[in-house]
Design an enzyme around this catalytic site. Sequence first.
Site, PDB file in Angstrom:
ATOM      1  N   PRO A  18       7.526   2.082  -5.684  1.00 53.38           N
ATOM      2  CA  PRO A  18       7.449   1.916  -4.222  1.00 53.38           C
ATOM      3  C   PRO A  18       7.969   3.181  -3.549  1.00 53.38           C
ATOM      4  O   PRO A  18       9.130   3.549  -3.726  1.00 53.38           O
ATOM      5  CB  PRO A  18       8.369   0.721  -3.954  1.00 53.38           C
ATOM      6  CG  PRO A  18       9.319   0.703  -5.109  1.00 53.38           C
ATOM      7  CD  PRO A  18       8.608   1.285  -6.283  1.00 53.38           C
ATOM      8  N   MET A  19       7.109   3.855  -2.797  1.00 54.55           N
ATOM      9  CA  MET A  19       7.503   5.103  -2.144  1.00 54.55           C
ATOM     10  C   MET A  19       7.117   5.064  -0.672  1.00 54.55           C
ATOM     11  O   MET A  19       5.948   4.854  -0.336  1.00 54.55           O
ATOM     12  CB  MET A  19       6.843   6.301  -2.831  1.00 54.55           C
ATOM     13  CG  MET A  19       7.310   6.533  -4.258  1.00 54.55           C
ATOM     14  SD  MET A  19       6.478   7.921  -5.046  1.00 54.55           S
ATOM     15  CE  MET A  19       4.870   7.185  -5.409  1.00 54.55           C
ATOM     16  N   GLN A  72       8.190  -4.864  -2.014  1.00 51.98           N
ATOM     17  CA  GLN A  72       9.616  -4.537  -2.076  1.00 51.98           C
ATOM     18  C   GLN A  72      10.264  -4.640  -0.701  1.00 51.98           C
ATOM     19  O   GLN A  72       9.725  -4.130   0.284  1.00 51.98           O
ATOM     20  CB  GLN A  72       9.836  -3.130  -2.630  1.00 51.98           C
ATOM     21  CG  GLN A  72      11.319  -2.864  -2.913  1.00 51.98           C
ATOM     22  CD  GLN A  72      11.612  -1.432  -3.287  1.00 51.98           C
ATOM     23  OE1 GLN A  72      11.587  -0.556  -2.443  1.00 51.98           O
ATOM     24  NE2 GLN A  72      11.907  -1.203  -4.568  1.00 51.98           N
ATOM     25  N   CYS A 102      17.355   2.856  -3.207  1.00 51.31           N
ATOM     26  CA  CYS A 102      16.994   3.922  -2.262  1.00 51.31           C
ATOM     27  C   CYS A 102      18.253   4.691  -1.850  1.00 51.31           C
ATOM     28  O   CYS A 102      19.213   4.097  -1.368  1.00 51.31           O
ATOM     29  CB  CYS A 102      16.299   3.352  -1.033  1.00 51.31           C
ATOM     30  SG  CYS A 102      15.876   4.618   0.188  1.00 51.31           S
ATOM     31  N   ASN A 204      12.611   5.020 -15.101  1.00 48.82           N
ATOM     32  CA  ASN A 204      12.073   5.791 -13.988  1.00 48.82           C
ATOM     33  C   ASN A 204      12.897   7.071 -13.837  1.00 48.82           C
ATOM     34  O   ASN A 204      14.110   7.044 -13.978  1.00 48.82           O
ATOM     35  CB  ASN A 204      12.133   4.940 -12.710  1.00 48.82           C
ATOM     36  CG  ASN A 204      11.725   5.692 -11.457  1.00 48.82           C
ATOM     37  OD1 ASN A 204      12.488   5.770 -10.510  1.00 48.82           O
ATOM     38  ND2 ASN A 204      10.535   6.243 -11.421  1.00 48.82           N
ATOM     39  N   ASP A 206      11.906  11.599 -13.595  1.00 42.43           N
ATOM     40  CA  ASP A 206      11.542  12.846 -14.294  1.00 42.43           C
ATOM     41  C   ASP A 206      10.391  12.700 -15.286  1.00 42.43           C
ATOM     42  O   ASP A 206      10.261  13.520 -16.196  1.00 42.43           O
ATOM     43  CB  ASP A 206      12.756  13.438 -15.029  1.00 42.43           C
ATOM     44  CG  ASP A 206      13.843  13.913 -14.092  1.00 42.43           C
ATOM     45  OD1 ASP A 206      13.598  13.963 -12.872  1.00 42.43           O
ATOM     46  OD2 ASP A 206      14.951  14.232 -14.579  1.00 42.43           O
ATOM     47  N   GLY A 228       6.740   7.660 -10.056  1.00 42.72           N
ATOM     48  CA  GLY A 228       6.816   7.893  -8.625  1.00 42.72           C
ATOM     49  C   GLY A 228       6.230   9.232  -8.241  1.00 42.72           C
ATOM     50  O   GLY A 228       5.030   9.389  -8.064  1.00 42.72           O
TER      51      GLY A 228
END
Length: 247
Positions: A18-19, A72, A102, A204, A206, A228
């Site tokens: 989710p971005m 989300q 976040c 999640n 790199d 992401g």
Amino acid sequence: MVKIGDIALGEFPLLLAPMEDVSDPPFRALCKKHGADVMYTEFISSEGLIRDAAKSVKKLDIFEYERPVGIQIFDGNIDSLREAAEITEKVNPDIIDINSGCPVKKVVCKNAGAGILKDIPRMVSMTKEIVDAVNKPVTVKTRLGWDEDSKYIVDAAERLQDIGIKAISIHGRTRKQMYKGDADWSLIAAVKNNPRMHIPVFGNGDVTSPEIAAEKKEKYGVDGIMIGRASIGNPWFFNQVKHFMKT
């Protein structure tokens, strides 16, 4: 076969993270077309949903071709978060995800997102309220901890599992790191290798190439990878990862 609740995701699912301002419906459609197994929406402010703010409500738009898709939400106030979860459930997502990771200041200052990592018991109790309030599978996306001195993710993940979440996605940095330095996947692996854990653990951070994705899978034993930033401008990244792993 990896499952979130009763939702079958395949042997090694790739999840779209989710971005904000990225994971909108057109971008999710491209990612789905190019191999993403699970979609997550942009994160949605609970307060925005409760107040029927147009920008927040629009983020609830999901489509059949996206499934399985998770929505989300975030908030530092349990009453608002619970009400938002109930609103979210009415649009029938497959998954409701709680943003506990976040790092941006405007979220953290409300004790939401990664701000909740300063108080793990509260994080657990708030999450339990959501699990008890909805009938959809609840998942959590989070980080290793608030800072170097509070990397409590192994204990936190176990406690979240015990109150009923169906999967956890872990970004391998603390809130203090933001997106600097290297993601520490050893602690993600420690969560996965905890003998008490039985829900899926997604890593999640790199994963910038198919080669790195394959390395993370083999070295750390996670159930899947959440992607992401590597997908921004490159929605076919998911199929590139799958092709590399296959061949």
